[in-house]
Design an enzyme around this catalytic site. Structure first.
Site, PDB file in Angstrom:
ATOM      1  N   GLY A 111      -2.153   8.632  10.560  1.00 18.98           N
ATOM      2  CA  GLY A 111      -1.045   9.115  11.234  1.00 18.98           C
ATOM      3  C   GLY A 111       0.507   9.021  11.526  1.00 18.98           C
ATOM      4  N   HIS A 171      -6.477   7.129   0.559  1.00 21.28           N
ATOM      5  CA  HIS A 171      -6.290   8.157  -1.821  1.00 21.28           C
ATOM      6  C   HIS A 171      -5.905   9.456  -1.871  1.00 21.28           C
ATOM      7  CE1 HIS A 171      -7.304   4.339  -3.574  1.00 21.28           C
ATOM      8  NE2 HIS A 171      -6.428   3.803  -2.516  1.00 21.28           N
ATOM      9  N   GLY A 195       0.785  -1.172  -0.064  1.00 19.53           N
ATOM     10  CA  GLY A 195       0.378  -0.049  -0.370  1.00 19.53           C
ATOM     11  C   GLY A 195       0.953   1.314  -0.010  1.00 19.53           C
ATOM     12  N   ASP A 196       0.291   2.522  -0.136  1.00 21.27           N
ATOM     13  CA  ASP A 196       0.719   2.918  -0.096  1.00 21.27           C
ATOM     14  C   ASP A 196       2.109   3.604  -1.269  1.00 21.27           C
ATOM     15  OD1 ASP A 196      -0.389   3.951   3.313  1.00 21.27           O
ATOM     16  OD2 ASP A 196       1.264   2.776   3.533  1.00 21.27           O
TER      17      ASP A 196
HETATM   18  P1  IMP Z   1      -6.435  -3.522   8.565  1.00 17.34           P
HETATM   19  O1  IMP Z   1      -6.541  -3.882   6.833  1.00 17.34           O
HETATM   20  O2  IMP Z   1      -6.928  -2.351   8.998  1.00 17.34           O
HETATM   21  O3  IMP Z   1      -7.372  -4.889   8.902  1.00 17.34           O
HETATM   22  O4  IMP Z   1      -5.126  -3.524   8.606  1.00 17.34           O
HETATM   23  C1  IMP Z   1      -4.412  -5.289   8.012  1.00 17.34           C
HETATM   24  C2  IMP Z   1      -2.577  -4.276   7.792  1.00 17.34           C
HETATM   25  O5  IMP Z   1      -2.609  -3.903   6.557  1.00 17.34           O
HETATM   26  C3  IMP Z   1      -1.785  -3.775   8.843  1.00 17.34           C
HETATM   27  O6  IMP Z   1      -0.428  -3.666   9.216  1.00 17.34           O
HETATM   28  C4  IMP Z   1      -1.913  -2.045   8.138  1.00 17.34           C
HETATM   29  O7  IMP Z   1      -1.445  -1.029   8.696  1.00 17.34           O
HETATM   30  C5  IMP Z   1      -1.973  -2.330   6.503  1.00 17.34           C
HETATM   31  N1  IMP Z   1      -2.976  -1.771   5.677  1.00 17.34           N
HETATM   32  C6  IMP Z   1      -4.669  -1.674   5.979  1.00 17.34           C
HETATM   33  N2  IMP Z   1      -4.566  -0.815   4.505  1.00 17.34           N
HETATM   34  C7  IMP Z   1      -3.557  -0.182   4.453  1.00 17.34           C
HETATM   35  C8  IMP Z   1      -3.343   1.180   3.470  1.00 17.34           C
HETATM   36  O8  IMP Z   1      -4.462   1.598   2.562  1.00 17.34           O
HETATM   37  N3  IMP Z   1      -1.909   1.263   3.467  1.00 17.34           N
HETATM   38  C9  IMP Z   1      -0.978   0.777   3.812  1.00 17.34           C
HETATM   39  N4  IMP Z   1      -1.182  -0.446   4.797  1.00 17.34           N
HETATM   40  C10 IMP Z   1      -2.400  -0.802   5.193  1.00 17.34           C
HETATM   41 MG    MG Z   2      -3.099   5.066   0.519  1.00 20.03          MG
END
Ligand code: IMP
Ligand code: MG
Length: 337
Positions: free
Chosen positions: A254, A50, A14-15
């Site tokens: 954050g 996003h 992600g990111d």
């Molecule tokens: P969850 O999706 O909130 O259950 O998080 C599970 C894992 O995915 C964690 O390590 C989060 O930090 C990561 N994660 C979930 N959504 C994102 C995103 O949009 N960007 C980056 N990391 C994410």
């Molecule tokens: Mg993101």
């Protein structure tokens, strides 16, 4: 019946600035007409973040696809999970900014994230796994256990998608390949399928998939717990410079992201597994800001003297190792833009 589908997928954790890539694609016009008739999300919920620039204005979205900023019908698919209150808040933000929020529709079978799911995530998983505390795992658990609530039973009727698709569709991925529940390192994953195969859950066959745009960054970042991504990296002075220059903080949480030099073998694996046809490597300007051009390849740390030398090497390796790729683009645009 849909004509062509393009997919934007994250090639890391992600990111990777998928929002930027999806937003640029959504603005495409062919012969004076919008190229895409639909923009859709196929996975995840408000855990995504996003960042979208329309002219000078910056919008941060979590669940609503970027099509709405371009007057395009925007669909939240049946493999997403949706927290109604957060959804309505985002719709308000969009209509207050002057966009047509009625373009946004939710699949009847999208599962609902309840306040109880969010509490449970906060209490049990957020510390252990570093989740985003958006109720994602509990909502998908309820879905799998077949005890979940569906959007068609909870949302007002005018928000529900009639299921019609036609013309061209852009599917906007959330999270990235290494967070895919099947491909990632379980349990340090999210609860949905982030790989392009899951986009078909929106309701089209694989044969209509045209381009797969894979978004990556020129360095790696990780938010949330991951034993293979050491926390000690948070204190590495050079990597801290990269983190600061790249403003590596979560859009949703954050939190400060852990930063590491690009693992090129892993990126090549991600490109191949996703079937990416077009690779976009973002934030090359950040390495220029800190004048460090490093990556890991075949168990070695390679140190280049310029971003040009580094990108030539990366492109050559990708073109040699990844047979579906036709374009590789390095992006130097300023932060998030
Ligand atoms: P969850 O999706 O909130 O259950 O998080 C599970 C894992 O995915 C964690 O390590 C989060 O930090 C990561 N994660 C979930 N959504 C994102 C995103 O949009 N960007 C980056 N990391 C994410
Ligand atoms: Mg993101």
């Amino acid at each position: 019946m849909v004509d062509k589908v393009d997919i934007v997928v994250g090639l890391a954790w992600g990111d990777e600035a998928k929002g930027k890539v999806a937003n640029q694609l959504a603005s495409r016009r062919v012969g004076g007409k919008r190229y895409y008739d639909f923009v859709a999300r196929w996975n995840g919920g408000s855990n995504a973040g996003h960042t979208i620039y329309i002219g000078e204005d910056c919008y941060k979205t979590h669940i609503i696809p970027c099509g709405v900023f371009h007057g395009i019908k925007s669909i939240i698919g049946p493999n997403c999970v949706l927290h109604p209150e957060s959804f309505y808040k985002e719709l308000d933000m969009i209509s207050n900014a002057g966009f047509d929020a009625s373009l946004v529709k939710v699949s009847p079978n999208t599962h609902i994230v309840t306040d109880h799911h969010i509490d449970e995530d906060k209490r049990t998983l957020s510390k252990k796994l570093g989740t985003t505390s958006r109720g994602i795992a509990p909502a998908y658990s309820a879905k799998a256990a077949r005890t979940g609530l569906l959007a068609k039973d909870v949302l007002e009727y005018d928000h529900i998608w009639d299921g019609n698709i036609y013309g061209n569709m852009l599917c906007e991925g959330a999270q990235g390949i290494w967070l895919d529940i099947n491909k990632g390192i379980y349990p340090y994953v999210t609860s949905s399928e982030t790989l392009p195969y899951s986009a078909c859950s929106i309701g089209f066959p694989t044969q209509v998939i045209d381009r797969i745009y894979g978004a990556a960054k020129i360095y790696d970042t990780r938010s949330g717990e991951d034993p293979l991504f050491p926390s000690s990296l948070l204190n590495d002075p050079l990597l801290s410079l990269v983190a600061d220059a790249g403003q590596e903080f979560g859009v949703t949480t954050g939190r400060k992201r852990k930063v590491n030099w690009l693992d090129l073998n892993r990126l090549i694996d991600a490109i191949n597994v996703s079937g990416s046809t077009d690779v976009i490597i973002n934030k090359c300007d950040i390495l220029q800001d800190v004048e460090q051009y490093r990556l890991f390849y075949n168990d070695e740390t390679l140190n280049f003297s310029s971003i040009t030398d580094m990108t030539i090497f990366v492109e050559e390796r990708i073109r040699t190792m990844c047979k579906f790729v036709s374009t590789v683009t390095f992006s130097y645009s300023p932060l998030f833009v």
